[in-house]
Scaffold this motif. Structure first.
Motif, PDB file in Angstrom:
ATOM      1  N   GLU A 316       0.067  29.787  38.630  1.00 67.26           N
ATOM      2  CA  GLU A 316      -0.438  30.763  39.600  1.00 67.26           C
ATOM      3  C   GLU A 316      -1.952  30.600  39.815  1.00 67.26           C
ATOM      4  O   GLU A 316      -2.677  30.123  38.939  1.00 67.26           O
ATOM      5  CB  GLU A 316      -0.149  32.189  39.122  1.00 67.26           C
ATOM      6  N   ASN A 317      -2.403  31.040  41.011  1.00 65.63           N
ATOM      7  CA  ASN A 317      -3.818  30.983  41.370  1.00 65.63           C
ATOM      8  C   ASN A 317      -4.395  32.392  41.376  1.00 65.63           C
ATOM      9  O   ASN A 317      -3.848  33.287  42.031  1.00 65.63           O
ATOM     10  CB  ASN A 317      -3.977  30.345  42.757  1.00 65.63           C
ATOM     11  N   MET A 319      -6.796  33.571  42.904  1.00 70.40           N
ATOM     12  CA  MET A 319      -7.208  34.008  44.231  1.00 70.40           C
ATOM     13  C   MET A 319      -6.070  34.690  44.990  1.00 70.40           C
ATOM     14  O   MET A 319      -6.290  35.341  46.000  1.00 70.40           O
ATOM     15  CB  MET A 319      -7.715  32.809  45.045  1.00 70.40           C
ATOM     16  N   ASP A 320      -4.848  34.537  44.506  1.00 71.51           N
ATOM     17  CA  ASP A 320      -3.691  35.117  45.184  1.00 71.51           C
ATOM     18  C   ASP A 320      -3.388  36.540  44.737  1.00 71.51           C
ATOM     19  O   ASP A 320      -2.420  37.155  45.202  1.00 71.51           O
ATOM     20  CB  ASP A 320      -2.446  34.254  44.940  1.00 71.51           C
ATOM     21  N   TYR A 321      -4.227  37.078  43.821  1.00 67.90           N
ATOM     22  CA  TYR A 321      -3.960  38.408  43.283  1.00 67.90           C
ATOM     23  C   TYR A 321      -5.217  39.283  43.281  1.00 67.90           C
ATOM     24  O   TYR A 321      -6.334  38.784  43.222  1.00 67.90           O
ATOM     25  CB  TYR A 321      -3.406  38.314  41.860  1.00 67.90           C
ATOM     26  N   ASP A 359      -0.259  41.375  44.721  1.00 67.43           N
ATOM     27  CA  ASP A 359      -0.419  40.207  45.585  1.00 67.43           C
ATOM     28  C   ASP A 359      -1.526  40.479  46.591  1.00 67.43           C
ATOM     29  O   ASP A 359      -1.584  41.559  47.184  1.00 67.43           O
ATOM     30  CB  ASP A 359       0.909  39.918  46.299  1.00 67.43           C
ATOM     31  N   TYR A 360      -2.397  39.507  46.790  1.00 65.44           N
ATOM     32  CA  TYR A 360      -3.585  39.709  47.624  1.00 65.44           C
ATOM     33  C   TYR A 360      -3.235  40.178  49.034  1.00 65.44           C
ATOM     34  O   TYR A 360      -3.797  41.141  49.544  1.00 65.44           O
ATOM     35  CB  TYR A 360      -4.391  38.407  47.698  1.00 65.44           C
ATOM     36  N   VAL A 361      -2.291  39.500  49.666  1.00 64.55           N
ATOM     37  CA  VAL A 361      -1.915  39.851  51.041  1.00 64.55           C
ATOM     38  C   VAL A 361      -1.315  41.253  51.086  1.00 64.55           C
ATOM     39  O   VAL A 361      -1.635  42.058  51.977  1.00 64.55           O
ATOM     40  CB  VAL A 361      -0.929  38.817  51.619  1.00 64.55           C
TER      41      VAL A 361
END
Length: 387
Positions: A316-317, A319-321, A359-361
């Motif tokens: 996992e990255n 930046m995605d959270y 989740d970022y989005v």
């Protein structure tokens, strides 16, 4: 006028209560304006005589006030310095994005007693170059960040463009802030006893301070606070000692990032003996994850800020959270300074906090602001911590 003084200012200097009087204040302003016009051309004897002339005709209270203030501050320049030294935190700590009661536990680096009769200060924390005096008067060293109270004074005065450059935000719609940003070009270094000498340099992954948040008091003076992040320093063993020397060198001041705009260049260097205050630091080891290995490691809370460590599997990255934190009332905490995952505790009840990994989005589209109530439903991991 270089500085406006209120009756409250003089109460603090004199340590006595006075009745409110607009007439007194106006006469004080007038008196100091005349002193400023004549202070360079008159001898000490003529200034003394001029002062007597100015006082003549004032009310008894106003005359006593001017004479008393004169006993403490021999010149307007000295009066200006005296007004701010030791109280910069108190004047701006609620007007910056990284708010906090820094004045409560501040260490004084420059004291009013160090101000000479000519208005100068003999202190390593006061540096003058190119007509600009840069002062670090107070400090507050917490385990996650250092806060420095500074004043920047221009002998000639800052230009109107320099003082009024507007903050417009990404939308360009003229968004305004309650504070101003004075950008700086700087280099910094820390000497850690256990890790050896380590330079704080962007090329090594950690930037030197590059801005001050605060306000222009008048056309000659800017006061503000520098936040020096300690959480993101890339150092051996990730261990910062409780005490270490810190060197800061500022070489440029500007309010507009455009290199074609006005820049004030010089050299202002400072050496600080840092002693971290860990009394208000609490570390909670959570070390919990969901079935996919996403969760929270340790949570660090100081007197001013909080950080929850994101735990992710290698696939996992980060930046995605988003790691979102709510106070005891379920309201989202706001970021403290440049790093979004460090949260401000100012004015909040954090006896208990609720921590969510989202989740970022999903967070940006559904959970921001007033939609924080959706976090328990949308989070991929959540926990609560009691302090």
């Amino acid at each position: 006028m270089r500085q406006k003084y209120t009756v409250d200012d003089y109460r603090r200097v004199l340590g006595k209560d006075l009745e409110e009087s607009g007439q007194i204040e106006e006469k004080i302003k007038g008196a100091y304006a005349m002193i400023r016009m004549n202070q360079e051309s008159r001898s000490a004897a003529r200034r003394k005589k001029g002062m007597k002339g100015l006082i003549r005709g004032m009310s008894a209270v106003a005359a006593a006030l001017i004479l008393s203030v004169t006993a403490f501050v021999a010149s307007p320049a000295l009066a200006a310095k005296f007004s701010f030294i030791g109280n910069i935190f108190g004047s701006v700590e609620k007007d910056v994005s990284y708010q906090g009661d820094y004045s409560k536990d501040a260490t004084q680096l420059v004291n009013p007693e160090e101000v000479g009769e000519d208005g100068t200060i003999d202190s390593p924390y006061v540096q003058t170059d190119q007509g600009i005096t840069f002062t670090i008067s107070e400090c507050n060293y917490e385990s996650m960040a250092m806060y420095l109270a500074v004043s920047v004074e221009s002998e000639a005065g800052f230009s109107e463009d320099f003082r009024t450059y507007p903050f417009t935000g990404e939308s360009g719609e003229g968004e305004r802030m309650d504070y101003r940003t004075l950008y700086i070009t700087s280099t910094a270094a820390a000497d850690f006893a256990e890790a050896g000498s380590y330079k704080w340099d962007p090329a090594e992954g950690t930037e030197s301070p590059y801005y001050i948040e605060g306000k222009f008091v008048d056309e000659h003076t800017f006061v503000g606070i520098i936040r020096v992040d300690l959480m993101h320093m890339e150092i051996p063993n990730d261990q910062i000692p409780e005490e270490f020397p810190y060197h800061l060198c500022v070489t440029d001041l500007f309010t507009d990032p455009d290199p074609k705009k006005e820049h004030l260049e010089g050299t202002w260097e400072f050496d600080l003996d840092v002693k971290l205050n860990s009394a208000g630091t609490v570390i909670k080891e959570i070390n919990e994850t969901n079935e996919k290995g996403i969760g929270i490691g340790k949570v660090i809370k100081t007197s001013y800020e909080l950080n929850a460590e994101l735990v992710l599997p290698e696939s996992e990255n980060a930046m995605d959270y988003i790691v979102a934190v709510c106070d005891a009332e379920g309201k989202l905490l706001e970021s403290q300074g440049y790093y979004s995952e460090i949260y401000s505790l100012y004015g909040r009840d954090v006896s208990k906090v609720f921590i969510y990994v989202v989740d970022y989005v999903t967070f940006m589209d559904e959970c921001k602001g007033n939609n924080a109530y959706l976090l328990p439903e949308k989070a991929v991991f959540q926990t609560e911590v009691t302090f």
